[in-house]
Design a protein around this motif. Structure first.
Motif, PDB file in Angstrom:
ATOM      1  N   GLY B  27       0.672  -1.189  -0.163  1.00 21.93           N
ATOM      2  CA  GLY B  27       0.016   0.033   0.137  1.00 21.93           C
ATOM      3  C   GLY B  27       0.723   1.275  -0.145  1.00 21.93           C
ATOM      4  N   ASN B  28       2.041   1.223   0.131  1.00 25.23           N
ATOM      5  CA  ASN B  28       2.947   2.284   0.332  1.00 25.23           C
ATOM      6  C   ASN B  28       3.518   2.661  -0.903  1.00 25.23           C
ATOM      7  OD1 ASN B  28       5.502   3.805   0.597  1.00 25.23           O
ATOM      8  ND2 ASN B  28       5.042   3.711   2.535  1.00 25.23           N
ATOM      9  N   TYR B 102      -1.936  15.251   0.407  1.00 29.34           N
ATOM     10  CA  TYR B 102      -2.634  14.347   1.285  1.00 29.34           C
ATOM     11  C   TYR B 102      -2.196  14.058   2.766  1.00 29.34           C
ATOM     12  CZ  TYR B 102      -5.262  12.758  -2.738  1.00 29.34           C
ATOM     13  OH  TYR B 102      -6.308  12.767  -3.952  1.00 29.34           O
ATOM     14  N   GLY B 103      -0.825  14.479   2.885  1.00 25.66           N
ATOM     15  CA  GLY B 103      -0.372  14.021   4.156  1.00 25.66           C
ATOM     16  C   GLY B 103       0.144  12.521   4.298  1.00 25.66           C
ATOM     17  N   SER B 104       0.011  11.993   3.247  1.00 29.16           N
ATOM     18  CA  SER B 104      -0.026  10.666   3.406  1.00 29.16           C
ATOM     19  C   SER B 104       0.727   9.818   2.315  1.00 29.16           C
ATOM     20  CB  SER B 104      -1.099   9.806   3.924  1.00 29.16           C
ATOM     21  OG  SER B 104      -1.041   8.261   3.547  1.00 29.16           O
ATOM     22  N   VAL B 105       1.191   8.701   2.305  1.00 29.86           N
ATOM     23  CA  VAL B 105       1.850   7.979   1.300  1.00 29.86           C
ATOM     24  C   VAL B 105       1.259   6.641   1.264  1.00 29.86           C
ATOM     25  CG1 VAL B 105       3.821   9.299   0.277  1.00 29.86           C
ATOM     26  CG2 VAL B 105       4.070   7.592   2.020  1.00 29.86           C
ATOM     27  N   GLU B 109      -5.104   4.960   2.824  1.00 25.19           N
ATOM     28  CA  GLU B 109      -5.507   6.449   3.228  1.00 25.19           C
ATOM     29  C   GLU B 109      -5.792   7.401   2.515  1.00 25.19           C
ATOM     30  OE1 GLU B 109      -2.418   8.149   6.047  1.00 25.19           O
ATOM     31  OE2 GLU B 109      -2.423   6.095   7.054  1.00 25.19           O
ATOM     32  N   ILE B 110      -5.144   7.446   1.244  1.00 27.00           N
ATOM     33  CA  ILE B 110      -5.547   8.440   0.199  1.00 27.00           C
ATOM     34  C   ILE B 110      -6.854   8.194  -0.460  1.00 27.00           C
ATOM     35  CG2 ILE B 110      -4.678   8.954  -2.102  1.00 27.00           C
ATOM     36  CD1 ILE B 110      -1.929   8.488  -1.201  1.00 27.00           C
ATOM     37  N   HIS B 111      -7.068   6.938  -0.613  1.00 25.33           N
ATOM     38  CA  HIS B 111      -8.241   6.606  -1.235  1.00 25.33           C
ATOM     39  C   HIS B 111      -9.640   6.889  -0.310  1.00 25.33           C
ATOM     40  CE1 HIS B 111     -10.811   4.341  -3.783  1.00 25.33           C
ATOM     41  NE2 HIS B 111     -11.487   3.582  -2.802  1.00 25.33           N
TER      42      HIS B 111
ATOM     43  N   ARG C  64       9.575   8.176   6.593  1.00 21.07           N
ATOM     44  CA  ARG C  64      10.373   7.265   6.537  1.00 21.07           C
ATOM     45  C   ARG C  64       9.785   5.804   6.831  1.00 21.07           C
ATOM     46  NH1 ARG C  64      16.127   6.482   9.345  1.00 21.07           N
ATOM     47  NH2 ARG C  64      16.617   4.260   9.094  1.00 21.07           N
ATOM     48  N   TRP C  65       8.863   5.827   7.690  1.00 18.14           N
ATOM     49  CA  TRP C  65       8.170   4.445   7.956  1.00 18.14           C
ATOM     50  C   TRP C  65       6.814   4.150   7.385  1.00 18.14           C
ATOM     51  CZ3 TRP C  65      11.376   1.367  10.916  1.00 18.14           C
ATOM     52  CH2 TRP C  65      12.479   1.872  11.655  1.00 18.14           C
ATOM     53  N   GLU C  66       6.635   2.915   6.931  1.00 15.49           N
ATOM     54  CA  GLU C  66       5.733   2.378   6.477  1.00 15.49           C
ATOM     55  C   GLU C  66       4.595   2.063   7.577  1.00 15.49           C
ATOM     56  OE1 GLU C  66       4.321  -0.769   3.037  1.00 15.49           O
ATOM     57  OE2 GLU C  66       6.295  -0.990   4.270  1.00 15.49           O
ATOM     58  N   ASP C  67       3.289   2.160   7.018  1.00 16.82           N
ATOM     59  CA  ASP C  67       2.161   1.726   8.010  1.00 16.82           C
ATOM     60  C   ASP C  67       2.054  -0.069   8.046  1.00 16.82           C
ATOM     61  OD1 ASP C  67       1.719   4.252   8.489  1.00 16.82           O
ATOM     62  OD2 ASP C  67      -0.344   4.309   7.734  1.00 16.82           O
ATOM     63  N   GLU C  68       1.300  -0.459   8.858  1.00 16.74           N
ATOM     64  CA  GLU C  68       0.957  -1.862   8.742  1.00 16.74           C
ATOM     65  C   GLU C  68       0.293  -1.992   7.742  1.00 16.74           C
ATOM     66  OE1 GLU C  68       1.475  -4.507  11.171  1.00 16.74           O
ATOM     67  OE2 GLU C  68       2.921  -3.353  12.050  1.00 16.74           O
ATOM     68  N   PRO C  69       0.734  -2.991   6.864  1.00 18.22           N
ATOM     69  CA  PRO C  69      -0.118  -3.501   5.893  1.00 18.22           C
ATOM     70  C   PRO C  69      -1.657  -4.085   6.205  1.00 18.22           C
ATOM     71  CG  PRO C  69       1.613  -5.077   6.077  1.00 18.22           C
ATOM     72  CD  PRO C  69       1.901  -4.400   7.042  1.00 18.22           C
ATOM     73  N   ARG C  70      -2.476  -3.399   5.436  1.00 21.70           N
ATOM     74  CA  ARG C  70      -3.950  -3.759   5.690  1.00 21.70           C
ATOM     75  C   ARG C  70      -4.309  -4.921   4.828  1.00 21.70           C
ATOM     76  NH1 ARG C  70      -5.559   2.003   7.290  1.00 21.70           N
ATOM     77  NH2 ARG C  70      -3.267   2.103   6.624  1.00 21.70           N
TER      78      ARG C  70
END
Lengths: 490, 134, 310
Positions: B27-28, B102-105, B109-111, C64-70
């Motif tokens: 998702g990133n 969006y403040g996110s990558v 969250e973007i969706h 830098r940090w990625e979130d937990e994959p959902r």
């Protein structure tokens, strides 16, 4: 005259650095406009030349074909080039006002540069006779397109562009893998040479897998159902002039690639007999038509409604190809041309509306029939053509498509095609209802779109009707191209 | 069919699929781009593998050597590497702009933010994973 | 291979990018092993160098940090497995590694190997094919790079002038580092020139030279603080330079056109066709080099010059 094949591509391509060096909005626009018309003239020249003398081969750098890169223009290529260059010329003509409003002034000249890159890339894909060169020009036009889409005002344009970038790159990489497999088995990259050498190795698993990768890769670029997810948002949030150009050309070039690879390089026998591509295309085409039309009915944003409608129209073309008969392919090629006319007109008209009221949601359409009569009349005529009313181009392509299905005895398919048309009636009616029977809310100062936008739009609307009555040119070219594809290739 | 001769391909296939998996499952957005890079780099290896001739030398003419590896795949891949880095650069620029907007990558969250914004959000939920269906 | 797996598992994006760089270097080593010296050179410079630097700059601007994959990983896994299976299926009939009788080595390639050195007049066949036989592809490639530069400029804009962020320094004030770098940079630039003009004989060429040149400036910028390199070459000149590079390449083609020969036919550039080829290749490589250098540097400027927003 002998250099026409390369001029079609090189003129817009060399305008690009010029636009950047000029760095002046108005001059950049003039340069882009002039070169797109020159390129259009070259395409007209090519159509004439090809119908006189048959396919033209142009050797870049004078190296003979399988060693160097060859440009090869046959009837189909000249026909698609004509569409692409004509649309670029018309859209650029209309673009000036809306670009001035949509794009920050400091970036306008670079915007035109990117536009010309997308255009030149598409033209390059069509003109080339070399499989790897396709990949290179595909990436030129794609990269430029990602940038153009991201120039939309809404921030959703950014995520739409990113999604398109990821999907488009996967598609391009799949195409690259496919070309790699073909090269592995034949040792050549030239299309004609490939077509000649493939039958020998057609039975190997490598070639079949290469075929599958090419099909999926092109399917992604084509926005063939179910690989279409990138398209609606990309079209909906891109600046209007970009949407008009892309809708009228980008997917058309992908259809062209499909025809080129599947029918000419692999040959009808391999694609449709050995591999079950025809059934697959038939089914996917039908699902695409019906599901996308249904979704289009429920859209509140008109741009997105027409974007889904584009997915459905791609379904019609693919359906024609899937029938695998000369009439079927004729109808597909015909629809390529006709759909460019319709969607070009519709998106240009939407551009005019967005320019005046700053929105394209259906609520804001209320009363536009009175405040912007010319633009709305254009939309209605374009919509009628989309539905397929007699004496418009839409009717001609549907006619040939239904004819082709009936020839094959597939009357349920013909029925489903007609249901697709009825769905188009529903969504176009929603628009008409809002525009002519809704009451204008508030702002009575909405004016008609500027003349520079009306003229190209009405030129396209006129073409919709002209080619709906005088079918000699379009049907003649399409059926000749189809005959070459089904008969000429091994 | 000799296995050792094909083994190289299989390693490449594995790498390719690892990259492809990253692209469609993560998702990133930055990681998606890394995945695309992996995917493409593995395709490059595939091409170069094709061009190798056992006992051949690098394709630079030197007196006394008669067997060279095939230069054509090398040329194609030079071009493809450039295309790859160009795509990555554009992708990164988009990611930076998306982060600012969006403040996110993170794709989810973007969706989610997009859905809130849509006036009529009747879109079917966007699933990237439908992409590769063959 | 392990690195690829690690890249999937890790959630520290910084580490992921670093691993990606290492992966590129390994790939480059593998290319060396497979006789593809030019490609190895490029992969090392681009994959391990440029891409990593750009990705790090972008990370600096994001998180830098990625979130937990959902996501549920099953569906993608299925798609990947199917695709992989098709690929394995494809390789079953593929020629074996290194088999000299494979079709690839039979049809088109022999001419490049046998006649390339005579027809184009240079021993490096990769350069000959790249710049002459398939020179049009390379023109396309230059345009791709230019497109990328243009796209990034459209997205991020140009930071005008050196005064934008003067004094901000990425690494900090370290005298030793500065001295070392000052010594290194002329060497890097010299090496870039060498690579450029040596491309006819050994590995290298305009593209690699452009990257190396840009790397020199990037290093300067990193160590001496942002704005320093900008003072040497202002960003708004860079995209003009890039356009100039494309024009040089295209111009060579147009000259051939004007002489009544097909686009990019170099043999008209001098009285002797082989001489013309040589001159043509040199000129187009120059165009490539200029475009690549200015685009890489300007993308770096654009990414590094942007202030982080939170």
């Amino acid at each position: 005259m002998e250099h026409l094949p390369v001029l079609v591509v090189i003129i817009p391509l060399l305008t690009v650095p010029l636009c950047v060096l000029l760095d002046h909005p108005r001059l950049a626009w003039l340069a882009a406009l002039a070169s797109s018309w020159l390129s259009f003239a070259a395409a007209v020249g090519l159509v004439l030349q090809v119908s006189d003398t048959g396919p033209i081969s142009y050797l870049l750098g004078s190296w003979e074909a399988p060693w160097g890169i060859e440009y090869r223009i046959d009837v189909l290529a000249s026909y698609v080039l004509l569409i692409v260059t004509a649309m670029a010329a018309l859209v650029l003509f209309a673009a000036r006002e809306s670009v001035r409003k949509d794009i920050p002034e400091a970036r306008i000249s670079r915007f035109y540069a990117a536009f010309m890159l997308a255009f030149a890339g598409l033209a390059g894909i069509v003109a080339t006779g070399d499989a790897f060169n396709v990949f290179v020009f595909l990436e030129i036009s794609s990269l430029a397109t990602y940038a153009l889409i991201s120039m939309g005002k809404d921030r959703r344009a950014l995520s739409a562009a990113f999604n398109y970038l990821v999907m488009g790159t996967i598609g391009a990489t799949f195409i690259l893998i496919g070309i790699g497999f073909l090269y592995m088995m034949t040792g050549t990259l030239n299309m004609a040479d490939l077509a000649a050498r493939l039958p020998e190795v057609a039975d190997t698993r490598t070639v079949r897998a290469g075929f599958a990768f090419l099909a999926v890769g092109i399917g992604l670029k084509l926005a063939l159902f179910p690989l279409h997810l990138w398209l609606p948002n990309a079209y909906a949030y891109a600046p209007c002039s970009v949407t008009a150009f892309l809708a009228a050309t980008a997917t058309k070039v992908a259809v062209y690639l499909l025809l080129r690879f599947m029918l000419q390089i692999f040959g009808l026998d391999f694609s449709l007999v050995l591999m079950p591509l025809d059934t697959l295309l038939l089914v996917l085409g039908l699902i695409g038509i019906l599901s996308a039309s249904m979704v289009a009915v429920y859209q509140g944003n008109i741009k997105r409604m027409f974007a889904y409608s584009s997915v459905a129209q791609i379904g019609y073309m693919v359906l024609g190809v899937g029938l695998a008969t000369t009439t079927g392919i004729t109808s597909a090629i015909l629809h390529l041309f006709n759909h460019a006319l319709m969607k070009g007109a519709l998106f240009l008209a939407l551009g005019g509306i967005a320019y005046r009221i700053g929105s394209t949601t259906i609520q804001d359409f209320s009363g536009l029939g009175r405040t912007m009569p010319w633009t709305m009349a254009g939309i209605v005529l374009g919509g009628l053509s989309l539905i397929g009313i007699p004496s418009t181009v839409g009717f001609i392509s549907k006619w040939y498509l239904v004819l082709a299905t009936l020839e094959e005895g597939l009357w349920p398919v013909a029925l489903l095609v007609l249901i697709g048309s009825i769905l188009a009636v529903v969504y176009i009616w929603k628009l008409v209802e809002a525009a002519y029977f809704g009451t204008p809310e508030g702002n009575p100062e909405i004016k008609e779109a500027p003349l520079s936008m009306l003229v190209p739009m009405w030129a396209l609307v006129g073409a919709n009707i002209y080619f709906g009555i005088h079918t000699d040119l379009s049907v003649g070219l399409a059926s000749r191209a189809a005959a070459v594809l089904t008969g000429g290739a091994g | 069919m000799e296995l050792p001769g094909l083994y190289n391909y299989w390693v490449v296939v594995f790498l390719m699929m690892a990259g492809f998996y990253v692209v469609i499952s993560q998702g990133n957005l930055v990681k998606k781009l890394v995945g695309l890079g992996l995917f493409q780099a593995s395709v490059f290896i595939l091409y170069i593998t094709v061009g190798k001739v056992s006992g051949g030398a690098a394709p630079i003419a030197v007196e006394g050597i008669t067997s060279y590896s095939n230069p054509l795949p090398h040329v194609l891949i030079l071009t493809a590497i450039v295309v790859g880095v160009a795509t990555t650069a554009v992708g990164l620029a988009l990611v930076v702009r998306i982060y600012e907007a969006y403040g996110s990558v993170e794709e989810d969250e973007i969706h989610a933010q997009d859905l809130v914004e849509d006036d009529i959000s009747e879109d079917p939920p966007f699933t990237e994973s439908e992409v590769g269906k063959q | 291979m392990l690195i690829a797996i690690a890249a999937i598992r890790l959630r520290d994006l910084f580490a992921v990018v670093m691993l990606f760089g290492i992966y590129s270097l390994l790939t480059a080593a593998l290319f060396m092993n497979l006789d593809a010296v030019d490609v190895a050179f490029t992969e090392a410079a681009v994959g391990a160098g440029v891409t990593t630097v750009l990705m790090l700059s972008a990370l600096h601007l994001t998180r830098r940090w990625e979130d937990e994959p959902r996501h549920n990983p099953l569906l993608p896994l299925l798609v990947v497995t199917i695709t992989g299976a098709v690929l394995i299926y494809a390789t079953l009939d593929a020629p074996l590694l290194g088999d000299a009788s494979a079709p690839v080595h039979q049809h088109v390639a022999p001419r490049y190997i046998e006649k390339g050195p005579q027809e184009v007049g240079m021993p490096n066949m990769v350069t000959a094919v790249l710049a002459s036989y398939r020179g049009y592809d390379t023109f396309g490639e230059t345009v791709v790079i230019f497109t990328a530069g243009l796209a990034v400029m459209l997205l991020l804009g140009i930071q005008e002038g050196p005064q934008a962020h003067r004094g901000r320094n990425a690494i900090g004030d370290q005298v030793v580092l500065k001295v070392v770098v000052k010594l290194l940079i002329p060497l890097i630039l010299m090496y870039g020139l060498y690579v450029h003009f040596h491309g006819d004989f050994g590995a290298g060429g305009g593209f690699q030279a452009g990257v190396i040149f840009a790397a020199g400036f990037v290093l300067y910028d990193l160590v001496f603080g942002e704005g320093q390199a900008r003072a040497v070459i202002p960003p708004n000149w860079l995209h003009r330079l890039a356009a100039l590079g494309v024009l040089i390449y295209g111009g060579v083609g147009v000259v051939s056109l004007l002489q009544g020969r097909p686009f990019l036919d170099y043999s008209v550039l001098a009285h002797d066709p082989v001489h013309g080829q040589h001159l043509g290749v040199l000129l187009v490589e120059l165009g490539v080099g200029i475009t690549v250098f200015s685009v890489v540097l300007s993308i770096f400027y654009a990414l590094s010059g942007r202030r982080r927003q939170s």
